[in-house]
Design a protein around this motif. Structure first.
Motif: not given
Length: 297
Positions: A45, A48-51, A80, A107-108, A139-140
């Motif tokens: 996190t 900035e792994s999502p980017t 992920s 997550y999501y 976050r998840s």
């Protein structure tokens, strides 16, 4: 999985064009090792792994492994919300020479407990690497329960959990229900000492980017029975811990790193950097420097 007392969730340095700065990454890694980091978490996190693209993640991980050169363990964030994608990333991390993987709760998707169990089990069975689970319900959107962690701990290479739920009762239940070989780490710097007081192993830290030695001193005092001094250090560090998480991570820690001479660059959108209105961060750093003069001479 020999994470030590402090694993640092490393920021990803970017240059002015917003691309990964590998030279600053080298400087940062050496700085972290010299300042109390026992293990390094890459592509988490804080990184900035999502980017980051898959190619960027692989290149950054390979670079970190090369720079570390076996001085400390390097743990790759490969989790992920896509089990098959996580398996691919985990296998690739093993090929690149990572010492372990960190798997975040999906997550999501918001899976139930059995879905999370099968997700983590499937990834763990795809690799010989040690696995660090990562529970971060903020976050998840879902909490990995103590019961599910205990169940997962029976899988041979699932060896630890990073608990960022903020729930000490849940952490205590995990410690009580798992073997002594299973480790529980705080995902919140402010809970490092409270977690260790109930049997935790340490912290996967953000603040250790700049206060790793002070945190190690606190942990050393605790282990050596100097509880009063450990508590004083904890109290002195608390304002900095709070500032580091006063905005979305890693916005404040990147700001602090630049202030102490490590040009790690800005964050990538959708995060935005520090504005002039956030002068309280400068005040926090100035106060900290006054308390720990020796570090900043």
């Amino acid at each position: 999985m020999k994470l030590g007392s402090i694993g640092t969730a490393m920021v990803t340095p970017f240059n002015e064009e917003g691309e990964i700065d590998y030279e600053v990454t080298r400087l940062l890694i050496n700085h972290l090792i010299e300042n109390g980091t026992n293990s390094l978490i890459v592509n988490g996190t804080t990184g900035e792994s999502p980017t980051l693209s898959e190619e960027e993640k692989e290149k950054l991980l390979a670079h970190a492994i090369s720079i570390v050169d076996k001085r400390i363990p390097v743990i790759a964030g490969t989790g992920s919300n896509d089990t098959r994608g996580s398996i691919r990333a985990t296998k690739r991390a093993e090929q690149l020479g990572a010492d372990g993987v960190m798997l975040v709760v999906p997550y999501y998707n918001k899976p139930d407990q059995n879905g999370m169990y099968v997700h983590f089990k499937s990834i763990a069975e795809s690799t010989s690497l040690p696995v660090l689970l990562y529970n971060i319900p903020g976050r998840s959107g879902v909490n990995l329960s103590a019961e599910t962690v205990i169940r997962l701990s029976k899988i041979t290479n699932i060896e630890a959990v990073k608990e960022a739920s903020g729930d000490l009762e849940q952490m205590a239940a995990i410690i009580e229900g798992t073997d002594d070989t299973f480790s529980v780490y705080s995902g919140d710097d402010a809970l490092t000492l409270p977690l260790m007081a109930i049997g935790g192993s340490g912290v996967i830290s953000v603040s250790s980017h700049i206060v790793g030695l002070e945190m190690q001193r606190m942990i050393h005092d605790f282990h050596n029975g100097n509880i009063a001094n450990a508590a004083l250090l904890h109290q002195s560090l608390m304002p900095l811990f709070q500032s580091v998480f006063s905005k979305p991570n890693p916005v404040p820690i990147k700001y602090f790193l630049k202030k102490v001479g490590l040009p790690v660059g800005d964050v990538r959108l959708p995060l935005i950097g520090i504005s002039e209105e956030d002068s309280y961060l400068d005040l926090t750093l100035q106060t900290f420097k006054q308390q720990f003069d020796s570090k900043w001479e």
